[in-house]
Design an enzyme around this catalytic site. Structure first.
Site, PDB file in Angstrom:
ATOM      1  N   ASP A  72      -1.247  -3.625   6.361  1.00 31.17           N
ATOM      2  CA  ASP A  72      -2.296  -4.648   6.454  1.00 31.17           C
ATOM      3  C   ASP A  72      -2.188  -5.425   7.759  1.00 31.17           C
ATOM      4  O   ASP A  72      -2.834  -6.458   7.924  1.00 31.17           O
ATOM      5  CB  ASP A  72      -2.200  -5.625   5.274  1.00 31.17           C
ATOM      6  CG  ASP A  72      -2.202  -4.901   3.943  1.00 31.17           C
ATOM      7  OD1 ASP A  72      -3.257  -4.409   3.538  1.00 31.17           O
ATOM      8  OD2 ASP A  72      -1.123  -4.795   3.329  1.00 31.17           O
ATOM      9  N   LYS A 101     -11.985  -5.593  -5.516  1.00 33.74           N
ATOM     10  CA  LYS A 101     -11.931  -4.398  -4.677  1.00 33.74           C
ATOM     11  C   LYS A 101     -13.130  -3.545  -5.082  1.00 33.74           C
ATOM     12  O   LYS A 101     -13.092  -2.853  -6.104  1.00 33.74           O
ATOM     13  CB  LYS A 101     -10.621  -3.656  -4.910  1.00 33.74           C
ATOM     14  CG  LYS A 101      -9.403  -4.457  -4.465  1.00 33.74           C
ATOM     15  CD  LYS A 101      -8.116  -3.728  -4.734  1.00 33.74           C
ATOM     16  CE  LYS A 101      -6.949  -4.460  -4.110  1.00 33.74           C
ATOM     17  NZ  LYS A 101      -5.648  -3.889  -4.502  1.00 33.74           N
TER      18      LYS A 101
HETATM   19  P1  PGA Z   1      -4.245  -1.798  -1.762  1.00 37.03           P
HETATM   20  O1  PGA Z   1      -3.688  -3.203  -1.313  1.00 37.03           O
HETATM   21  O2  PGA Z   1      -5.570  -1.583  -1.124  1.00 37.03           O
HETATM   22  O3  PGA Z   1      -3.205  -0.841  -1.290  1.00 37.03           O
HETATM   23  O4  PGA Z   1      -4.352  -1.808  -3.260  1.00 37.03           O
HETATM   24  C1  PGA Z   1      -4.494  -4.291  -1.009  1.00 37.03           C
HETATM   25  C2  PGA Z   1      -4.226  -5.442  -1.960  1.00 37.03           C
HETATM   26  O5  PGA Z   1      -3.508  -5.296  -2.949  1.00 37.03           O
HETATM   27  O6  PGA Z   1      -4.781  -6.493  -1.788  1.00 37.03           O
END
Ligand code: PGA
Length: 461
Positions: free
Chosen positions: A207, A370
């Site tokens: 990230d 997400k």
């Molecule tokens: P991930 O991580 O996209 O690998 O799930 C991002 C998050 O957890 O915020």
């Protein structure tokens, strides 16, 4: 009207295959892509990956591309891109498979986002404004960015068990100032890590956060506090962590040494131990750090004589996924302590049924959205409404190793989310979201309101 939908395989921020869609109308072409990061085991969202396992380490998405080019395109041709709900329903109707398995969530989302961009263009309004119309509200609030500064967990090659430490510049006056504060602090942190651990510790994780070889949460928080102090932003930044505890939950215990080459076998914690750790971090454990370079000598002297008067607390206000994805019991136990924002990631999987259960049982008090775990823009908006109705915080999130699509920036403004999580002020796929928010703020001018200290409640407004 939509004249065709073409898909192709591109590569995302981790160099893994992802689906990009080009949606053609009689006026223009609108492109969108969706992050390929997979959903946690047990999620309603199915994978978009090919049945054919030989190519690209079994990560290719050619099957999804084929379905879009054949079936999805045929179904959407002739539709008005402003009719987002109808378009999304048409895509969902095509996928008779359980859990949207045939087209796959991420491919579906790419089509849905491309249609949303086309709808805004047809209406001749900015994308965030079109999304606000779909939500049924007028909005001009800019979210607080949860900026990743340290990576660990499965997102960094160090020994830190938790996935991310983030800074929230709630004391800034605008989004632009928030990014300035975040970026300056990030670069001071780099210097501090360099001084303390050497240049090879300044590498970044998935990230964009630094990955110094620290092994405990408090070591990481101390470094960030030192950086905030050196940047001169004491009192203007809050801290957040994403524990991503599912990744190191073994049986019912948490292995804080899961990335150690040699384990002491002494650091397995129970869920109750974890509650104790979080409680201490949130509510006043003395932090070990004293930055002798910036603390005035007199204060240092006073601290030595009256240490109890000068205990420093971490301004930790948000903890994401503190327990295993199915540990509803301890999630509830911790949330009801009301020590901080408790964000459900794997616990919720952005799935309306899991969110409903979490609302009823009060197992968290914020949603990390997400969108590629939901499938379409319409469903993502519904999930945000569900969280807002429960008076939860809403953090619109990227995926680690995202694509360069900036849609979530407009989504965060259009849905008045209050918080956005898009990684560090570094790595192209992270900056594309933050930079889009800078553009939106500029465009809104004096109508734009940075939510600042109202980062948790603005979602309810
Ligand atoms: P991930 O991580 O996209 O690998 O799930 C991002 C998050 O957890 O915020």
């Amino acid at each position: 009207v939509i004249t065709s939908v073409r898909a192709r395989q591109i590569l995302d921020g981790r160099g893994e295959p992802a689906v990009e869609v080009a949606l053609h109308t009689n006026k223009a072409v609108h492109r969108a892509s969706a992050a390929a990061a997979d959903a946690p085991e047990g999620a309603a969202a199915s994978s978009t990956r090919d049945a054919e396992k030989r190519k690209l380490l079994a990560r290719a998405v050619a099957d999804a591309v084929r379905v879009i080019n054949d079936k999805v395109s045929e179904a959407l041709v002739g539709m008005d891109p402003q009719q987002q709900a109808q378009i999304d329903q048409a895509i969902i109707d095509l996928d008779k498979a359980h859990h949207k398995a045939e087209i796959g969530m991420k491919a579906m989302l790419a089509v849905s986002i491309a249609a949303c961009k086309a709808g805004a263009a047809e209406k001749e309004v900015p994308l965030y404004k079109h999304i606000a119309d779909l939500v049924g509200k007028s909005t001009s609030t800019l979210p607080v960015p949860a900026i990743t500064v340290i990576n660990g967990g499965t997102h960094g090659g160090n020994r830190l068990p938790i996935q991310e430490i983030m800074i929230l510049p709630v004391g800034a006056k605008s989004f632009e100032e928030a990014m300035q504060v975040g970026s300056e602090t990030y670069h001071h942190l780099k210097d501090i890590i360099l001084e303390k651990y050497g240049s090879d510790s300044c590498n970044i994780g998935d990230d964009g956060g630094f990955t110094p070889n620290i092994s405990s949460i408090s070591e990481g928080l101390d470094l960030v506090i030192a950086a905030i102090d050196r940047a001169g932003y004491n009192g203007r930044i809050k801290l957040a962590i994403d524990v991503a505890a599912t990744d190191f939950c073994i049986g019912k215990k948490y292995d804080l040494e899961f990335k150690f080459a040699e384990k002491s076998r002494q650091d397995f914690k129970t869920a109750d131990d974890m509650i104790e750790i979080y409680s201490q971090l949130c509510s006043g454990m003395t932090c070990a750090w004293i930055d002798i370079f910036s603390v005035h000598i007199l204060i240092l002297f006073m601290m030595l004589i009256f240490p109890f008067l000068y205990t420093l607390e971490y301004p930790l206000v948000s903890i994401e996924q503190p327990f295993d994805k199915d540990d509803w019991e301890h999630s509830k136990k911790f949330t009801t302590l009301e020590l901080c924002q408790v964000v459900g990631d794997d616990l919720l999987m952005s799935d309306p049924e899991r969110i409903m259960r979490a609302v009823n049982e009060y197992t968290c008090n914020a949603l990390v959205l997400k969108a590629n775990q939901v499938g379409t823009v319409t469903e993502a908006i519904e999930v945000v409404k569900q969280a807002k109705d429960a008076h939860w915080g809403v953090m619109v999130s990227h995926r680690s190793g995202d694509t360069d699509d900036s849609f979530i920036a407009d989504l965060a403004v259009g849905a008045a989310a209050g918080q956005i999580k898009a990684g560090a002020p570094c790595r192209g796929e992270c900056l594309t979201k933050y930079n889009q928010l800078l553009r939106i703020e500029e465009e809104l001018g004096s109508d734009g309101v940075y939510v600042g200290e109202n980062w948790r409640t603005s979602a309810g407004t």
